[in-house]
Design an enzyme around this catalytic site. Structure first.
Site, PDB file in Angstrom:
ATOM      1  N   GLY A  37    -109.447   9.094  25.071  1.00 37.76           N
ATOM      2  CA  GLY A  37    -109.715   7.874  25.999  1.00 37.76           C
ATOM      3  C   GLY A  37    -109.056   7.001  25.712  1.00 37.76           C
ATOM      4  O   GLY A  37    -108.247   6.589  24.155  1.00 37.76           O
ATOM      5  N   ARG A  41    -112.066  -1.342  24.225  1.00 36.89           N
ATOM      6  CA  ARG A  41    -112.680  -2.929  23.259  1.00 36.89           C
ATOM      7  C   ARG A  41    -112.545  -3.494  21.534  1.00 36.89           C
ATOM      8  O   ARG A  41    -112.839  -4.113  21.175  1.00 36.89           O
ATOM      9  CB  ARG A  41    -114.256  -1.992  23.421  1.00 36.89           C
ATOM     10  CG  ARG A  41    -115.298  -2.939  24.346  1.00 36.89           C
ATOM     11  CD  ARG A  41    -116.168  -2.301  24.743  1.00 36.89           C
ATOM     12  NE  ARG A  41    -116.569  -0.649  24.506  1.00 36.89           N
ATOM     13  CZ  ARG A  41    -117.375  -0.371  24.144  1.00 36.89           C
ATOM     14  NH1 ARG A  41    -118.362  -0.192  23.652  1.00 36.89           N
ATOM     15  NH2 ARG A  41    -117.657   1.217  24.484  1.00 36.89           N
ATOM     16  N   GLN A 101    -104.876  15.324  28.924  1.00 37.05           N
ATOM     17  CA  GLN A 101    -105.508  16.066  29.780  1.00 37.05           C
ATOM     18  C   GLN A 101    -105.141  15.295  31.450  1.00 37.05           C
ATOM     19  O   GLN A 101    -103.964  13.938  30.840  1.00 37.05           O
ATOM     20  CB  GLN A 101    -106.674  14.918  29.314  1.00 37.05           C
ATOM     21  CG  GLN A 101    -107.764  14.644  30.876  1.00 37.05           C
ATOM     22  CD  GLN A 101    -108.958  13.941  29.871  1.00 37.05           C
ATOM     23  OE1 GLN A 101    -109.103  12.873  29.071  1.00 37.05           O
ATOM     24  NE2 GLN A 101    -109.558  13.437  30.835  1.00 37.05           N
ATOM     25  N   THR A 107    -115.601  13.118  29.676  1.00 37.96           N
ATOM     26  CA  THR A 107    -115.565  13.743  28.791  1.00 37.96           C
ATOM     27  C   THR A 107    -115.137  15.213  29.492  1.00 37.96           C
ATOM     28  O   THR A 107    -114.811  15.988  28.163  1.00 37.96           O
ATOM     29  CB  THR A 107    -116.488  13.026  28.068  1.00 37.96           C
ATOM     30  OG1 THR A 107    -117.543  13.209  29.128  1.00 37.96           O
ATOM     31  CG2 THR A 107    -116.617  12.503  27.389  1.00 37.96           C
ATOM     32  N   ARG A 365     -92.439  -1.235  -7.656  1.00 38.45           N
ATOM     33  CA  ARG A 365     -92.426  -0.206  -6.689  1.00 38.45           C
ATOM     34  C   ARG A 365     -91.863   1.510  -7.170  1.00 38.45           C
ATOM     35  O   ARG A 365     -91.325   1.928  -7.955  1.00 38.45           O
ATOM     36  CB  ARG A 365     -90.835  -1.171  -6.028  1.00 38.45           C
ATOM     37  CG  ARG A 365     -91.661  -2.743  -5.885  1.00 38.45           C
ATOM     38  CD  ARG A 365     -90.326  -3.091  -5.690  1.00 38.45           C
ATOM     39  NE  ARG A 365     -89.290  -3.013  -4.880  1.00 38.45           N
ATOM     40  CZ  ARG A 365     -87.854  -3.064  -4.911  1.00 38.45           C
ATOM     41  NH1 ARG A 365     -87.134  -4.015  -5.553  1.00 38.45           N
ATOM     42  NH2 ARG A 365     -87.097  -2.436  -3.396  1.00 38.45           N
ATOM     43  N   ASN A 418     -78.842  -4.312  -9.692  1.00 41.81           N
ATOM     44  CA  ASN A 418     -77.478  -3.116  -9.287  1.00 41.81           C
ATOM     45  C   ASN A 418     -77.414  -2.365  -8.194  1.00 41.81           C
ATOM     46  O   ASN A 418     -76.316  -1.874  -8.125  1.00 41.81           O
ATOM     47  CB  ASN A 418     -79.016  -2.055  -9.124  1.00 41.81           C
ATOM     48  CG  ASN A 418     -79.976  -2.487  -7.891  1.00 41.81           C
ATOM     49  OD1 ASN A 418     -80.108  -3.965  -8.278  1.00 41.81           O
ATOM     50  ND2 ASN A 418     -81.063  -2.109  -7.321  1.00 41.81           N
ATOM     51  N   TYR A 419     -77.131  -3.420  -7.968  1.00 41.46           N
ATOM     52  CA  TYR A 419     -76.113  -3.770  -6.298  1.00 41.46           C
ATOM     53  C   TYR A 419     -75.231  -4.985  -5.800  1.00 41.46           C
ATOM     54  O   TYR A 419     -75.401  -6.220  -6.320  1.00 41.46           O
ATOM     55  CB  TYR A 419     -77.540  -4.462  -5.064  1.00 41.46           C
ATOM     56  CG  TYR A 419     -77.227  -5.141  -3.581  1.00 41.46           C
ATOM     57  CD1 TYR A 419     -76.528  -3.808  -3.803  1.00 41.46           C
ATOM     58  CD2 TYR A 419     -77.412  -5.579  -2.820  1.00 41.46           C
ATOM     59  CE1 TYR A 419     -76.686  -3.046  -2.172  1.00 41.46           C
ATOM     60  CE2 TYR A 419     -76.887  -5.871  -1.512  1.00 41.46           C
ATOM     61  CZ  TYR A 419     -77.014  -4.264  -0.701  1.00 41.46           C
ATOM     62  OH  TYR A 419     -76.368  -4.502  -0.059  1.00 41.46           O
TER      63      TYR A 419
HETATM   64  C1  UD1 Z   1    -120.082   9.068  26.080  1.00 39.87           C
HETATM   65  C2  UD1 Z   1    -121.270  10.304  26.742  1.00 39.87           C
HETATM   66  C3  UD1 Z   1    -122.785   9.465  25.997  1.00 39.87           C
HETATM   67  C4  UD1 Z   1    -122.798   8.949  24.461  1.00 39.87           C
HETATM   68  C5  UD1 Z   1    -121.706   8.755  24.012  1.00 39.87           C
HETATM   69  C6  UD1 Z   1    -121.410   8.254  22.644  1.00 39.87           C
HETATM   70  C7  UD1 Z   1    -120.291  11.518  28.684  1.00 39.87           C
HETATM   71  C8  UD1 Z   1    -120.411  11.625  29.389  1.00 39.87           C
HETATM   72  N1  UD1 Z   1    -121.255  10.720  28.029  1.00 39.87           N
HETATM   73  O1  UD1 Z   1    -120.063   8.490  26.510  1.00 39.87           O
HETATM   74  O2  UD1 Z   1    -124.354  10.808  26.398  1.00 39.87           O
HETATM   75  O3  UD1 Z   1    -124.097   8.786  23.766  1.00 39.87           O
HETATM   76  O4  UD1 Z   1    -120.886   9.368  24.676  1.00 39.87           O
HETATM   77  O5  UD1 Z   1    -120.750   7.759  22.260  1.00 39.87           O
HETATM   78  O6  UD1 Z   1    -119.898  12.393  27.938  1.00 39.87           O
HETATM   79  N2  UD1 Z   1    -112.757  10.998  26.521  1.00 39.87           N
HETATM   80  C9  UD1 Z   1    -111.694  12.067  26.643  1.00 39.87           C
HETATM   81  N3  UD1 Z   1    -110.921  11.852  27.822  1.00 39.87           N
HETATM   82  C10 UD1 Z   1    -112.140  10.819  29.108  1.00 39.87           C
HETATM   83  C11 UD1 Z   1    -112.774   9.995  28.298  1.00 39.87           C
HETATM   84  C12 UD1 Z   1    -113.453  10.017  26.946  1.00 39.87           C
HETATM   85  O7  UD1 Z   1    -111.199  12.992  25.910  1.00 39.87           O
HETATM   86  O8  UD1 Z   1    -111.769  10.651  30.310  1.00 39.87           O
HETATM   87  C13 UD1 Z   1    -112.986  10.919  25.019  1.00 39.87           C
HETATM   88  C14 UD1 Z   1    -113.074   9.493  24.447  1.00 39.87           C
HETATM   89  O9  UD1 Z   1    -111.662   9.573  23.530  1.00 39.87           O
HETATM   90  C15 UD1 Z   1    -113.920   9.533  23.195  1.00 39.87           C
HETATM   91  C16 UD1 Z   1    -114.928  10.628  23.655  1.00 39.87           C
HETATM   92  O10 UD1 Z   1    -114.571  11.265  24.938  1.00 39.87           O
HETATM   93  O11 UD1 Z   1    -113.809  10.015  22.203  1.00 39.87           O
HETATM   94  C17 UD1 Z   1    -116.867   9.768  23.825  1.00 39.87           C
HETATM   95  O12 UD1 Z   1    -115.704   9.304  25.169  1.00 39.87           O
HETATM   96  P1  UD1 Z   1    -115.958   7.571  25.596  1.00 39.87           P
HETATM   97  O13 UD1 Z   1    -115.704   6.673  26.354  1.00 39.87           O
HETATM   98  O14 UD1 Z   1    -116.508   6.698  24.039  1.00 39.87           O
HETATM   99  O15 UD1 Z   1    -117.739   8.293  26.309  1.00 39.87           O
HETATM  100  P2  UD1 Z   1    -119.476   7.530  26.658  1.00 39.87           P
HETATM  101  O16 UD1 Z   1    -118.712   6.487  27.462  1.00 39.87           O
HETATM  102  O17 UD1 Z   1    -118.763   6.516  25.416  1.00 39.87           O
HETATM  103 CA    CA Z   2    -118.557   5.523  23.478  1.00 35.44          CA
END
Ligand code: UD1
Ligand code: CA
Length: 524
Positions: A37, A41, A101, A107, A365, A418-419
């Site tokens: 992800g 923010r 990915q 997710t 150092r 030293n230098y």
């Molecule tokens: C997700 C959950 C939500 C939960 C929340 C907790 C889903 C659909 N929703 O929401 O139920 O309450 O986390 O914080 O799963 N990530 C990937 N690939 C992606 C998107 C995300 O690897 O395409 C990873 C992110 O890096 C992160 C995790 O998945 O570590 C969660 O992603 P995030 O975007 O925070 O999920 P939320 O939409 O907040």
């Molecule tokens: Ca989240």
């Protein structure tokens, strides 16, 4: 470690000590850390999971917690900031598998890419742990308890949940009336008003049966409010197959809190530090002011160490028994020996011997090695310097690329040069030598065992063992100069008074042989 409250329907006896559950946890087939992800923010050029708390990246914390389960494979799914994140995966745990990915978001797709990559190494079978990559306080024991509950109950999916005041943005846990089992996780954006009232949320930390996960993911679409593949939809899939899905509630919401922005980064970093200090205090370390003391996760402290206010210990710093560090000291990758004291010091990659004393106001150092009972004193900077047992550099000095033998003393305001503008050279001072105050030691140069050098010397040639090295102009005094050249000044008046008490007469040429010559340093 957060205590897990095993929820409704579990066969795990309530009140069973958490450690028993953890130790009986079977080895998972895989732990999958979702780290693809973007983390918008954070408003950062750096991928979110590379931001650190407690001296370790968010990703590092997730990987260490996952590795603690001893999975057959630890996999990390990457996409945003791919190369930087993959490099961190490799740095933290070279045995971990990096999974890319593709452009399909969500997710669910992240987990699917992982399952495909894992299946390619041999069909995945058994419990698969999936965790988010931004939950720094999550630890291996909490995960082990989750796996234990999953196996004991024979669940298809086991979800780690928590209850929060404001559940906005989170996936809600929809439970079946009566059994209390989980029916579905509904994402905030897809939830009805009634579902939005639910305050039990998905932490994005799960255990799945590999087969259910594989087939559940294959059934997923992107027909939802965010147009993403939701991993959370595997829950409804498992239920539709008549399988059991349960949730385990943690009563430690902070331990499962994700880091979405820099406010959370600071709050969770402070909480991690509080927990680290609490553990060390229970292990016998005195922390005078936990509010201003910061200790990274990998730091090692021995019993009867005292940390004074304003101390920060980073990296692989280790402090041995009975040593005192602080106040106002920052050490990174520094080894502090037993009984040593380190006061108002900034240091990195240095070793401080047993009973040695450093500071106040020292700068160590990399490559500084101070021997037992040695001293690096006030306003002293050292680099790549071995200072032997009992040797002292007490005041206002720079000692770089140097070896100072045991029992030697380096006078105040001494500098190793030293230098030469092109290359660095080494200064070697033997054992039990005395380097005078305000010496310039022009490297490469050696002062032998037991040798002395005179104060104010510029030492450009080796001083043999036992010799006195002197290199400075002879002093001469021009008697009466002040009264003749600065008449009427307070200095001249003081001189006149001293002369009346028996000093030399400025009018007497015998006592002022070169009356008009100004000595060095008094010409203006
Ligand atoms: C997700 C959950 C939500 C939960 C929340 C907790 C889903 C659909 N929703 O929401 O139920 O309450 O986390 O914080 O799963 N990530 C990937 N690939 C992606 C998107 C995300 O690897 O395409 C990873 C992110 O890096 C992160 C995790 O998945 O570590 C969660 O992603 P995030 O975007 O925070 O999920 P939320 O939409 O907040
Ligand atoms: Ca989240």
């Amino acid at each position: 470690m957060g205590a897990l409250v095993v929820s409704t329907g579990s066969t795990t006896p309530a009140g069973q000590p958490a450690d028993d559950a953890a130790s009986s946890a079977p080895r998972p087939a895989a732990v999958v850390v979702l780290a693809a992800g973007q983390g918008t923010r954070m408003r950062s050029a750096r991928p979110k999971v590379l931001h650190a708390v407690g001296g370790r990246s968010l990703l590092g914390h997730a990987m260490v917690a996952g590795r603690a389960l001893d999975p057959q494979t630890l996999a990390v799914v990457v996409r945003h900031g791919r190369d930087l994140v993959a490099a961190e995966v490799e740095r933290v745990d070279a045995a971990a598998l990096v999974v890319d990915q593709d452009e399909v978001p969500g997710t669910g797709r992240a987990a699917q890419c992982a399952v495909e990559a894992l299946d390619a190494r041999g069909p995945l079978d058994g419990p698969v742990v999936v965790t988010a990559s931004d939950v720094p306080l999550l630890d291996g024991e909490t995960l082990a308890q989750l796996v234990a509950a999953h196996v004991t109950d024979g669940n298809a999916v086991t979800i780690l949940t928590t209850v929060v005041e404001d559940a906005t943005g989170y996936g809600r846990i929809v439970r079946e009336e009566g059994s209390g089992d989980v029916l579905a996780i509904v994402e905030h954006k897809d939830a009805t008003d009634a579902q939005r009232e639910i305050r039990e949320i998905n932490t994005s930390i799960f255990v799945f049966d590999a087969d259910v996960l594989r087939r559940g993911l294959a059934s997923l679409g992107t027909d939802n409010a965010q147009g993403e593949m939701y991993l959370t939809d595997v829950v409804a899939f498992a239920r539709a197959e008549g399988r059991t899905v349960r949730a385990v509630i943690t009563d430690d919401p902070v331990a499962v809190e994700g880091t979405n922005d820099r406010l959370a980064l600071s709050v969770l970093g402070k909480e991690m530090n509080r927990r680290i200090l609490e553990r060390w205090m229970l292990d016998g370390v005195t922390v005078v002011d936990p509010e201003t003391t910061w200790v990274d996760v990998d730091v090692e402290l021995a019993p009867d160490v005292t940390l004074l206010p304003g101390t920060q210990l980073h990296g692989a710093t280790a402090v041995a028994e009975g040593a005192t560090v602080g106040p106002d000291t920052t050490l990174t990758d520094v080894e502090v020996g037993p009984g040593a004291t380190v006061v108002r010091t900034h240091g990195s990659l240095a070793v401080i011997g047993a009973g040695a004393s450093v500071g106040p106001f020292a700068y160590l150092r990399p490559g500084t090695v101070l021997g037992e009972r040695g001293k690096i004193g006030t306003f002293v900077e050292t680099k790549n310097a071995e200072i032997g047992a009992g040797a002292k550099v007490p005041h206002l000095s720079y000692i770089g690329d140097a070896t100072i033998g045991e029992g030697s003393n380096v006078g105040a305001a001494t500098v190793t040069l030293n230098y030469d503008g092109v290359a660095k050279h080494r200064t070697v001072v033997g054992a039990h030598a005395k380097v005078g105050g305000d010496n310039m030691l022009v490297a490469p140069v050696t002062v032998g065992d037991g040798a002395y050098t005179a104060a104010g010397s510029v030492i450009t040639r080796d001083v043999p063992a036992g010799a006195l090295g002197v290199s400075r102009a002879q002093q001469r005094n021009v008697e009466g100069w002040v009264e003749r050249k600065r008449p009427g000044t307070p200095a001249a008046e003081a001189a006149a008074r001293a002369r009346a008490d028996g000093g030399p007469d400025p009018a007497d040429p015998a006592s002022a042989p070169a009356a008009d010559a100004a000595p060095e340093g008094t010409s203006h």
